[in-house]
Design a protein around this motif. Structure first.
Motif, PDB file in Angstrom:
ATOM      1  N   PRO A 100     -27.815 -35.765 -36.818  1.00  0.00           N
ATOM      2  CA  PRO A 100     -27.949 -34.762 -37.865  1.00  0.00           C
ATOM      3  C   PRO A 100     -29.253 -33.975 -37.762  1.00  0.00           C
ATOM      4  N   TYR A 101     -29.217 -32.769 -38.296  1.00  0.00           N
ATOM      5  CA  TYR A 101     -30.380 -31.894 -38.407  1.00  0.00           C
ATOM      6  C   TYR A 101     -30.660 -31.684 -39.889  1.00  0.00           C
ATOM      7  N   LYS A 151     -19.621 -24.869 -33.315  1.00  0.00           N
ATOM      8  CA  LYS A 151     -19.974 -24.398 -34.651  1.00  0.00           C
ATOM      9  C   LYS A 151     -20.804 -25.438 -35.386  1.00  0.00           C
ATOM     10  N   VAL A 152     -21.485 -24.973 -36.434  1.00  0.00           N
ATOM     11  CA  VAL A 152     -22.299 -25.832 -37.280  1.00  0.00           C
ATOM     12  C   VAL A 152     -21.426 -26.384 -38.400  1.00  0.00           C
ATOM     13  N   GLU A 153     -21.651 -27.672 -38.740  1.00  0.00           N
ATOM     14  CA  GLU A 153     -20.889 -28.328 -39.807  1.00  0.00           C
ATOM     15  C   GLU A 153     -21.855 -28.993 -40.771  1.00  0.00           C
ATOM     16  N   GLU A 154     -21.560 -28.939 -42.062  1.00  0.00           N
ATOM     17  CA  GLU A 154     -22.342 -29.724 -43.022  1.00  0.00           C
ATOM     18  C   GLU A 154     -21.612 -31.034 -43.229  1.00  0.00           C
ATOM     19  N   GLY A 155     -22.324 -32.118 -43.003  1.00  0.00           N
ATOM     20  CA  GLY A 155     -21.650 -33.403 -42.989  1.00  0.00           C
ATOM     21  C   GLY A 155     -20.740 -33.404 -41.778  1.00  0.00           C
ATOM     22  N   PRO A 156     -20.564 -34.494 -41.121  1.00  0.00           N
ATOM     23  CA  PRO A 156     -19.759 -34.462 -39.905  1.00  0.00           C
ATOM     24  C   PRO A 156     -18.285 -34.229 -40.194  1.00  0.00           C
ATOM     25  N   GLU A 157     -17.719 -33.300 -39.484  1.00  0.00           N
ATOM     26  CA  GLU A 157     -16.283 -33.061 -39.566  1.00  0.00           C
ATOM     27  C   GLU A 157     -15.592 -33.594 -38.314  1.00  0.00           C
ATOM     28  N   CYS A 158     -16.286 -33.534 -37.197  1.00  0.00           N
ATOM     29  CA  CYS A 158     -15.719 -33.958 -35.914  1.00  0.00           C
ATOM     30  C   CYS A 158     -16.301 -35.316 -35.508  1.00  0.00           C
ATOM     31  N   PRO A 159     -15.659 -36.013 -34.565  1.00  0.00           N
ATOM     32  CA  PRO A 159     -16.143 -37.319 -34.130  1.00  0.00           C
ATOM     33  C   PRO A 159     -17.556 -37.240 -33.543  1.00  0.00           C
ATOM     34  N   ALA A 160     -18.289 -38.342 -33.636  1.00  0.00           N
ATOM     35  CA  ALA A 160     -19.672 -38.406 -33.157  1.00  0.00           C
ATOM     36  C   ALA A 160     -19.794 -38.027 -31.690  1.00  0.00           C
ATOM     37  N   LYS A 161     -18.785 -38.333 -30.893  1.00  0.00           N
ATOM     38  CA  LYS A 161     -18.849 -38.029 -29.464  1.00  0.00           C
ATOM     39  C   LYS A 161     -18.853 -36.532 -29.184  1.00  0.00           C
ATOM     40  N   PRO A 184     -23.363 -35.051 -47.146  1.00  0.00           N
ATOM     41  CA  PRO A 184     -23.703 -33.650 -47.396  1.00  0.00           C
ATOM     42  C   PRO A 184     -25.216 -33.461 -47.322  1.00  0.00           C
ATOM     43  N   GLY A 185     -25.625 -32.308 -46.821  1.00  0.00           N
ATOM     44  CA  GLY A 185     -27.045 -32.035 -46.646  1.00  0.00           C
ATOM     45  C   GLY A 185     -27.519 -32.353 -45.244  1.00  0.00           C
ATOM     46  N   GLU A 186     -26.692 -33.049 -44.462  1.00  0.00           N
ATOM     47  CA  GLU A 186     -26.965 -33.284 -43.049  1.00  0.00           C
ATOM     48  C   GLU A 186     -26.137 -32.278 -42.267  1.00  0.00           C
ATOM     49  N   TRP A 187     -26.762 -31.660 -41.302  1.00  0.00           N
ATOM     50  CA  TRP A 187     -26.095 -30.620 -40.525  1.00  0.00           C
ATOM     51  C   TRP A 187     -25.882 -31.088 -39.102  1.00  0.00           C
ATOM     52  N   ASP A 222     -27.938 -24.850 -35.861  1.00  0.00           N
ATOM     53  CA  ASP A 222     -27.467 -23.654 -35.176  1.00  0.00           C
ATOM     54  C   ASP A 222     -28.171 -23.459 -33.829  1.00  0.00           C
ATOM     55  N   HIS A 223     -29.364 -24.019 -33.676  1.00  0.00           N
ATOM     56  CA  HIS A 223     -30.126 -23.908 -32.429  1.00  0.00           C
ATOM     57  C   HIS A 223     -30.044 -25.188 -31.589  1.00  0.00           C
ATOM     58  N   ALA A 224     -29.056 -26.023 -31.850  1.00  0.00           N
ATOM     59  CA  ALA A 224     -28.941 -27.312 -31.163  1.00  0.00           C
ATOM     60  C   ALA A 224     -28.854 -27.175 -29.644  1.00  0.00           C
ATOM     61  N   MET A 225     -28.107 -26.202 -29.168  1.00  0.00           N
ATOM     62  CA  MET A 225     -27.964 -26.057 -27.712  1.00  0.00           C
ATOM     63  C   MET A 225     -29.278 -25.603 -27.082  1.00  0.00           C
ATOM     64  N   GLU A 226     -30.015 -24.724 -27.750  1.00  0.00           N
ATOM     65  CA  GLU A 226     -31.331 -24.311 -27.247  1.00  0.00           C
ATOM     66  C   GLU A 226     -32.280 -25.504 -27.204  1.00  0.00           C
TER      67      GLU A 226
END
Length: 79
Positions: A38-39, A23-33, A12-15, A46-50
């Motif tokens: 983390p942000y 979508k943005v997740e706190e703590g990983p919900e989906c596989p690393a691939k 928690p606290g890693e985005w 939220d600006h990861a793609m940019e």
């Protein structure tokens, strides 16, 4: 009681930005691939793609990665 728990890396606290769900997740919900991160904040995730587009553009325009031809190549290695 299970001896081994299946644990997803992160805390928690890693985005993260999920590429599969967009979508943005706190703590990983989906596989690393399927994620960037983390942000340190939700806003950065939220600006990861940019951020990825900007970094790709910097890489594409970096003369160290081009040999003067039409396509990209690896940088010259000294030594």
């Amino acid at each position: 009681m299970a001896l081994f728990k299946k644990r997803t890396a992160g805390k928690p606290g890693e985005w993260y930005y999920c590429l599969q769900h967009g979508k943005v997740e706190e703590g990983p919900e989906c596989p690393a691939k399927d994620r960037f991160g983390p942000y340190p904040s939700r806003q950065e995730a939220d600006h990861a793609m940019e951020t990825a587009r900007e970094r790709n553009l910097q890489w594409e325009n970096d003369p160290r990665w081009h040999d003067g031809g039409t396509g990209a190549s690896t940088p010259d290695r000294e030594g």
